[in-house]
Scaffold this motif. Structure first.
Motif, PDB file in Angstrom:
ATOM      1  N   THR A  10       0.829  -1.210   0.000  1.00 24.03           N
ATOM      2  CA  THR A  10       0.000   0.000   0.000  1.00 24.03           C
ATOM      3  C   THR A  10       0.862   1.258   0.000  1.00 24.03           C
ATOM      4  O   THR A  10       0.654   2.179  -0.800  1.00 24.03           O
ATOM      5  N   SER A  11       1.842   1.314   0.900  1.00 23.45           N
ATOM      6  CA  SER A  11       2.694   2.500   0.988  1.00 23.45           C
ATOM      7  C   SER A  11       3.542   2.677  -0.275  1.00 23.45           C
ATOM      8  O   SER A  11       3.734   3.809  -0.753  1.00 23.45           O
ATOM      9  N   THR A  12       4.040   1.571  -0.837  1.00 22.75           N
ATOM     10  CA  THR A  12       4.877   1.656  -2.042  1.00 22.75           C
ATOM     11  C   THR A  12       4.077   2.131  -3.241  1.00 22.75           C
ATOM     12  O   THR A  12       4.482   3.069  -3.945  1.00 22.75           O
ATOM     13  N   TYR A  13       2.928   1.517  -3.491  1.00 19.31           N
ATOM     14  CA  TYR A  13       2.134   1.877  -4.665  1.00 19.31           C
ATOM     15  C   TYR A  13       1.526   3.268  -4.526  1.00 19.31           C
ATOM     16  O   TYR A  13       1.280   3.939  -5.531  1.00 19.31           O
ATOM     17  N   LEU A  14       1.291   3.699  -3.292  1.00 23.57           N
ATOM     18  CA  LEU A  14       0.764   5.047  -3.065  1.00 23.57           C
ATOM     19  C   LEU A  14       1.769   6.107  -3.529  1.00 23.57           C
ATOM     20  O   LEU A  14       1.389   7.164  -4.045  1.00 23.57           O
TER      21      LEU A  14
ATOM     22  N   PHE B 139      16.082  -5.447 -10.378  1.00 25.68           N
ATOM     23  CA  PHE B 139      15.782  -6.755 -10.951  1.00 25.68           C
ATOM     24  C   PHE B 139      16.522  -7.926 -10.294  1.00 25.68           C
ATOM     25  O   PHE B 139      15.934  -8.990 -10.099  1.00 25.68           O
ATOM     26  N   LEU B 140      17.797  -7.736  -9.979  1.00 31.33           N
ATOM     27  CA  LEU B 140      18.580  -8.842  -9.416  1.00 31.33           C
ATOM     28  C   LEU B 140      18.032  -9.331  -8.080  1.00 31.33           C
ATOM     29  O   LEU B 140      17.810 -10.541  -7.905  1.00 31.33           O
ATOM     30  N   PRO B 141      17.790  -8.456  -7.088  1.00 31.04           N
ATOM     31  CA  PRO B 141      17.283  -8.953  -5.792  1.00 31.04           C
ATOM     32  C   PRO B 141      15.963  -9.707  -5.932  1.00 31.04           C
ATOM     33  O   PRO B 141      15.767 -10.748  -5.302  1.00 31.04           O
ATOM     34  N   TYR B 142      15.058  -9.191  -6.772  1.00 34.74           N
ATOM     35  CA  TYR B 142      13.754  -9.833  -6.918  1.00 34.74           C
ATOM     36  C   TYR B 142      13.883 -11.237  -7.486  1.00 34.74           C
ATOM     37  O   TYR B 142      13.241 -12.179  -6.992  1.00 34.74           O
TER      38      TYR B 142
ATOM     39  N   GLN C 118       9.389 -14.759   2.463  1.00 36.00           N
ATOM     40  CA  GLN C 118       8.155 -14.123   2.001  1.00 36.00           C
ATOM     41  C   GLN C 118       8.239 -12.601   2.173  1.00 36.00           C
ATOM     42  O   GLN C 118       7.862 -11.844   1.278  1.00 36.00           O
ATOM     43  N   ARG C 119       8.764 -12.157   3.313  1.00 34.51           N
ATOM     44  CA  ARG C 119       8.924 -10.714   3.524  1.00 34.51           C
ATOM     45  C   ARG C 119       9.946 -10.131   2.554  1.00 34.51           C
ATOM     46  O   ARG C 119       9.773  -9.015   2.048  1.00 34.51           O
ATOM     47  N   ALA C 120      11.020 -10.896   2.305  1.00 39.46           N
ATOM     48  CA  ALA C 120      12.045 -10.432   1.366  1.00 39.46           C
ATOM     49  C   ALA C 120      11.472 -10.304  -0.043  1.00 39.46           C
ATOM     50  O   ALA C 120      11.827  -9.382  -0.785  1.00 39.46           O
ATOM     51  N   VAL C 121      10.590 -11.232  -0.427  1.00 36.26           N
ATOM     52  CA  VAL C 121       9.939 -11.147  -1.737  1.00 36.26           C
ATOM     53  C   VAL C 121       9.110  -9.876  -1.829  1.00 36.26           C
ATOM     54  O   VAL C 121       9.111  -9.186  -2.859  1.00 36.26           O
ATOM     55  N   VAL C 122       8.410  -9.539  -0.766  1.00 35.88           N
ATOM     56  CA  VAL C 122       7.587  -8.319  -0.753  1.00 35.88           C
ATOM     57  C   VAL C 122       8.462  -7.090  -0.986  1.00 35.88           C
ATOM     58  O   VAL C 122       8.156  -6.232  -1.823  1.00 35.88           O
ATOM     59  N   VAL C 123       9.581  -7.015  -0.269  1.00 31.06           N
ATOM     60  CA  VAL C 123      10.475  -5.853  -0.389  1.00 31.06           C
ATOM     61  C   VAL C 123      11.080  -5.786  -1.787  1.00 31.06           C
ATOM     62  O   VAL C 123      11.106  -4.716  -2.427  1.00 31.06           O
ATOM     63  N   THR C 124      11.574  -6.917  -2.299  1.00 31.78           N
ATOM     64  CA  THR C 124      12.222  -6.906  -3.614  1.00 31.78           C
ATOM     65  C   THR C 124      11.220  -6.698  -4.743  1.00 31.78           C
ATOM     66  O   THR C 124      11.566  -6.134  -5.776  1.00 31.78           O
ATOM     67  N   LEU C 125       9.970  -7.137  -4.549  1.00 29.76           N
ATOM     68  CA  LEU C 125       8.955  -6.867  -5.574  1.00 29.76           C
ATOM     69  C   LEU C 125       8.648  -5.375  -5.631  1.00 29.76           C
ATOM     70  O   LEU C 125       8.415  -4.818  -6.706  1.00 29.76           O
TER      71      LEU C 125
ATOM     72  N   LEU D  45      10.844  -3.094  -5.050  1.00 29.68           N
ATOM     73  CA  LEU D  45      11.983  -2.550  -5.791  1.00 29.68           C
ATOM     74  C   LEU D  45      11.816  -2.782  -7.288  1.00 29.68           C
ATOM     75  O   LEU D  45      12.127  -1.908  -8.102  1.00 29.68           O
ATOM     76  N   ALA D  46      11.341  -3.980  -7.660  1.00 32.54           N
ATOM     77  CA  ALA D  46      11.130  -4.280  -9.074  1.00 32.54           C
ATOM     78  C   ALA D  46      10.075  -3.360  -9.676  1.00 32.54           C
ATOM     79  O   ALA D  46      10.227  -2.868 -10.802  1.00 32.54           O
ATOM     80  N   ALA D  47       9.004  -3.099  -8.921  1.00 29.51           N
ATOM     81  CA  ALA D  47       7.954  -2.206  -9.414  1.00 29.51           C
ATOM     82  C   ALA D  47       8.456  -0.775  -9.549  1.00 29.51           C
ATOM     83  O   ALA D  47       7.961  -0.002 -10.394  1.00 29.51           O
ATOM     84  N   SER D  48       9.461  -0.410  -8.741  1.00 29.93           N
ATOM     85  CA  SER D  48       9.963   0.964  -8.776  1.00 29.93           C
ATOM     86  C   SER D  48      10.741   1.273 -10.042  1.00 29.93           C
ATOM     87  O   SER D  48      11.089   2.437 -10.281  1.00 29.93           O
TER      88      SER D  48
END
Length: 352
Positions: free
Chosen positions: A35-39, A266-269, A293-300, A302-305
């Protein structure tokens, strides 16, 4: 996700355990992070990419250059993805409840992967074009034409669109009495996703990443060479040498930024996603699975950014793009100062 379906096979016990016990007890972290990232991403991405497209269209004759065509396709990819962010925002803001039609859920999932891998391939294409321009200028003039570049870009869209088609099969699922999106529909889906992950990892990430590393190393080697092979004289000995040196510096800036984008977005994700899928399919320890699972959330996130990082690439690698931005800024300042002067003048006339 239906628990009875998860328990249907003994071979899927570890997947059941990981999903129910680990994943969904930690949903709150995922919802807050997304939510915070996409906002933040949505307004910045939509404005930057629409602005980039406007600037590219205003470039006139330069609009048909190979690099400009690739960057326009990259901006279209990022802009299209940013249009799906309000749907994702609404979903995570409501605590993971999908209130839209099933086809929109499928489109959001599909759109993320299309944007991710078209971005990777367009960035790779930019690096290859820059390598040709610097190391093989004659071959670049002969081979690289606007039409060929456009056909290559259309080929990228087609290949990625077809390869991402399996994600259109994953739509809305039921879990906890609510409609969910962005979740595998059954335990067997995880095995299929793991296979797709390795195909995407090899063809959509590793091969492009190695390509830009090769381009980068050869451009740097050429730039650091004191002797200009093509001209037969020392670089910088004339005005044309200075121009070539500036162009090559921009080439290194471009490929350096592309490399940084790969390393950051891209690499971390891709690394964490692969580990996470192995944890799920292999029934790893619950604590490890939850951490991944939490790491996937953070790296995703980053990928979206990458949808807001790419406009920075346009700005720092394209001189005409910077000039248009500066002209727009100076025009806005002049308009503001003119309005201020007119306002002060009208006040004086009123008081007198």
């Amino acid at each position: 996700m239906n628990v009875s379906l998860l328990n249907a096979s003994m071979g899927n016990v570890s997947i059941n355990e990981s999903l129910v016990t680990c994943f969904h007890k930690d949903d709150e972290f995922k919802y807050r992070a997304y939510t915070s990232t996409y906002l933040v991403l949505f307004p910045v991405a939509i404005l930057c990419n629409i602005g980039a497209l406007v600037f590219f269209f205003l470039q006139g004759s330069r609009r048909s250059s190979a690099s400009c065509i690739v960057m326009m396709n990259l901006a279209i990819s990022d802009g299209s993805f940013s249009l799906t962010l309000p749907l994702r925002l609404a979903y995570y803001y409501k605590g993971g409840v999908w209130i839209f039609p099933d086809w929109l859920c499928r489109l959001c999932v599909y759109g993320f992967y299309v944007n991710l891998y078209t971005s990777i391939l367009f960035l790779t294409l930019l690096s290859v074009l820059r390598w040709l321009a610097v190391n093989h200028p004659l071959r670049h003039r002969a081979l690289v034409t606007p039409l060929r570049t456009l056909l290559v870009c259309l080929g990228v869209w087609l290949c990625v669109g077809v390869a991402s088609a399996p994600f259109l099969t994953e739509g809305v699922t039921h879990r906890g009495g609510s409609l969910r999106c962005f979740e595998p529909s059954s335990p067997s889906s995880w095995g299929r996703i793991l296979i797709l992950n390795y195909l995407a990892l090899a063809l959509g990430f590793l091969f492009p990443f190695l390509t830009i590393i090769v381009c980068y190393s050869r451009i740097v080697r050429r730039l650091t060479s004191r002797f200009d092979v093509h001209s037969g004289s020392l670089s910088g000995s004339s005005q044309s040498g200075n121009t070539r040196r500036r162009n090559r510096r921009r080439s290194v800036h471009l490929v350096s930024m592309v490399t940084a984008t790969f390393l950051l977005c891209f690499l971390p994700y891709h690394v964490i996603r692969s580990l996470h899928l192995h944890a799920v399919c292999g029934g790893w320890n619950c604590t490890v699975t939850k951490a991944l699972q939490r790491a996937v959330v953070v790296t995703l996130c980053l990928a979206a950014s990458n949808s807001v990082v790419n406009p920075l690439l346009y700005y720092y690698s394209t001189r005409t793009f910077r000039e248009h931005v500066r002209d727009a800024q100076s025009s806005i300042r002049r308009t503001g100062s003119n309005r201020t002067r007119l306002s002060l003048k009208s006040r004086r006339n009123t008081t007198s």
